[in-house]
Motif scaffolding. Structure first.
Motif, mmCIF file in Angstrom:
data_model
loop_
_atom_site.group_PDB
_atom_site.id
_atom_site.type_symbol
_atom_site.label_atom_id
_atom_site.label_comp_id
_atom_site.label_asym_id
_atom_site.label_seq_id
_atom_site.Cartn_x
_atom_site.Cartn_y
_atom_site.Cartn_z
ATOM 1 N N VAL A 24 0.861 -1.172 0.000
ATOM 2 C CA VAL A 24 0.000 0.000 0.000
ATOM 3 C C VAL A 24 0.901 1.226 0.000
ATOM 4 C CG1 VAL A 24 -1.766 1.264 1.270
ATOM 5 C CG2 VAL A 24 -1.810 -1.249 1.212
ATOM 6 N N GLU A 25 0.648 2.145 -0.910
ATOM 7 C CA GLU A 25 1.484 3.332 -1.052
ATOM 8 C C GLU A 25 0.663 4.585 -0.802
ATOM 9 O OE1 GLU A 25 4.662 3.283 -1.535
ATOM 10 O OE2 GLU A 25 4.951 1.217 -2.184
ATOM 11 N N TYR A 26 1.230 5.542 -0.099
ATOM 12 C CA TYR A 26 0.626 6.871 0.050
ATOM 13 C C TYR A 26 1.124 7.712 -1.118
ATOM 14 C CZ TYR A 26 -0.360 11.566 1.561
ATOM 15 O OH TYR A 26 -0.818 12.855 1.607
ATOM 16 N N ILE A 27 0.204 8.345 -1.835
ATOM 17 C CA ILE A 27 0.589 9.242 -2.918
ATOM 18 C C ILE A 27 -0.098 10.587 -2.704
ATOM 19 C CG2 ILE A 27 0.953 7.369 -4.549
ATOM 20 C CD1 ILE A 27 -1.805 9.531 -5.389
ATOM 21 N N ASN A 28 0.562 11.646 -3.146
ATOM 22 C CA ASN A 28 -0.045 12.972 -3.036
ATOM 23 C C ASN A 28 0.126 13.779 -4.317
ATOM 24 O OD1 ASN A 28 2.675 13.516 -2.851
ATOM 25 N ND2 ASN A 28 2.588 14.452 -0.837
ATOM 26 N N LEU A 29 0.489 13.085 -5.391
ATOM 27 C CA LEU A 29 0.695 13.747 -6.670
ATOM 28 C C LEU A 29 0.447 12.740 -7.775
ATOM 29 C CD1 LEU A 29 1.922 16.214 -8.304
ATOM 30 C CD2 LEU A 29 4.110 15.035 -8.077
ATOM 31 N N VAL A 30 -0.244 13.170 -8.819
ATOM 32 C CA VAL A 30 -0.390 12.317 -9.993
ATOM 33 C C VAL A 30 -0.089 13.151 -11.228
ATOM 34 C CG1 VAL A 30 -2.891 12.661 -10.201
ATOM 35 C CG2 VAL A 30 -1.843 10.657 -11.232
ATOM 36 N N ARG A 31 0.765 12.612 -12.080
ATOM 37 C CA ARG A 31 1.061 13.242 -13.369
ATOM 38 C C ARG A 31 0.330 12.417 -14.417
ATOM 39 N NH1 ARG A 31 7.116 13.256 -14.785
ATOM 40 N NH2 ARG A 31 6.686 11.046 -14.726
ATOM 41 N N ILE A 32 -0.439 13.101 -15.249
ATOM 42 C CA ILE A 32 -1.240 12.420 -16.261
ATOM 43 C C ILE A 32 -0.741 12.827 -17.636
ATOM 44 C CG2 ILE A 32 -3.558 12.027 -17.163
ATOM 45 C CD1 ILE A 32 -4.608 12.957 -14.389
ATOM 46 N N SER A 33 -0.455 11.848 -18.464
ATOM 47 C CA SER A 33 -0.090 12.094 -19.856
ATOM 48 C C SER A 33 -0.909 11.143 -20.717
ATOM 49 C CB SER A 33 1.415 11.907 -20.068
ATOM 50 O OG SER A 33 1.815 10.629 -19.650
ATOM 51 N N HIS A 34 -0.878 11.360 -22.017
ATOM 52 C CA HIS A 34 -1.685 10.500 -22.880
ATOM 53 C C HIS A 34 -1.119 10.404 -24.284
ATOM 54 C CE1 HIS A 34 -3.249 14.552 -23.592
ATOM 55 N NE2 HIS A 34 -3.488 14.136 -24.819
ATOM 56 N N THR A 35 -1.509 9.336 -24.936
ATOM 57 C CA THR A 35 -1.289 9.131 -26.360
ATOM 58 C C THR A 35 -2.684 9.021 -26.965
ATOM 59 O OG1 THR A 35 -1.326 6.711 -26.282
ATOM 60 C CG2 THR A 35 0.802 7.795 -25.834
ATOM 61 N N PRO A 36 -2.810 8.876 -28.275
ATOM 62 C CA PRO A 36 -4.157 8.706 -28.836
ATOM 63 C C PRO A 36 -4.883 7.469 -28.320
ATOM 64 C CG PRO A 36 -2.627 9.320 -30.572
ATOM 65 C CD PRO A 36 -1.797 9.053 -29.335
ATOM 66 N N SER A 37 -4.148 6.466 -27.837
ATOM 67 C CA SER A 37 -4.798 5.215 -27.454
ATOM 68 C C SER A 37 -4.776 4.887 -25.969
ATOM 69 C CB SER A 37 -4.161 4.055 -28.225
ATOM 70 O OG SER A 37 -2.791 3.967 -27.897
ATOM 71 N N GLU A 38 -4.128 5.717 -25.151
ATOM 72 C CA GLU A 38 -4.064 5.392 -23.728
ATOM 73 C C GLU A 38 -3.772 6.626 -22.879
ATOM 74 O OE1 GLU A 38 -1.082 2.477 -24.163
ATOM 75 O OE2 GLU A 38 0.563 3.896 -24.101
ATOM 76 N N LEU A 39 -4.151 6.533 -21.608
ATOM 77 C CA LEU A 39 -3.806 7.549 -20.621
ATOM 78 C C LEU A 39 -2.850 6.908 -19.627
ATOM 79 C CD1 LEU A 39 -6.861 8.446 -21.575
ATOM 80 C CD2 LEU A 39 -6.407 10.144 -19.831
ATOM 81 N N VAL A 40 -1.827 7.655 -19.244
ATOM 82 C CA VAL A 40 -0.807 7.157 -18.325
ATOM 83 C C VAL A 40 -0.885 7.994 -17.052
ATOM 84 C CG1 VAL A 40 1.667 6.777 -17.966
ATOM 85 C CG2 VAL A 40 0.669 6.480 -20.263
#
Length: 112
Positions: A24-40
């Motif tokens: 289990v991980e505590y996170i406090n930041l998410v970076r979102i990127s994408h291509t035409p076929s997926e979101l990362v």
């Protein structure tokens, strides 16, 4: 007598197994990127004075999966706020600037 076909269908969710050794991980930041076929989604933990932040998990989703996740998240946040009150966002600056502004490290204690 009620007709079973007139009742709304309830979603049937598959059972999920959670491994005993799941990290289990505590996170406090998410970076979102994408291509035409997926979101990362790079989920990270950023601690004051500890740069760079560290990515704890990377999740890759199809656009459809991401949109369904977005809908489920919105529904659950709405239920959370109904039960516990509105989640207050800081005002004035952007949320990222507010959450991740540089901090001054504590002063070392005087050595006498």
């Amino acid at each position: 007598m009620s007709d079973a076909s007139s009742r709304p269908k309830q979603a049937q969710f598959p059972p999920l197994e959670v491994p005993d050794d799941l990290q289990v991980e505590y996170i406090n930041l998410v970076r979102i990127s994408h291509t035409p076929s997926e979101l990362v989604f790079d989920f990270a933990r950023l601690l004051p004075g500890a740069l760079p932040g560290r990515v704890q998990s990377r999740i890759i989703m199809s656009p459809l999966g991401a949109k369904l996740f977005f809908r489920a998240l919105a529904e659950n946040l709405s239920k959370y706020e109904a039960a516990f009150g509105e989640i207050q966002l800081p005002g004035g600056s952007s949320l990222a600037e507010h959450l991740f502004k540089p901090t001054n490290p504590p002063e070392p204690p005087d050595q006498k």
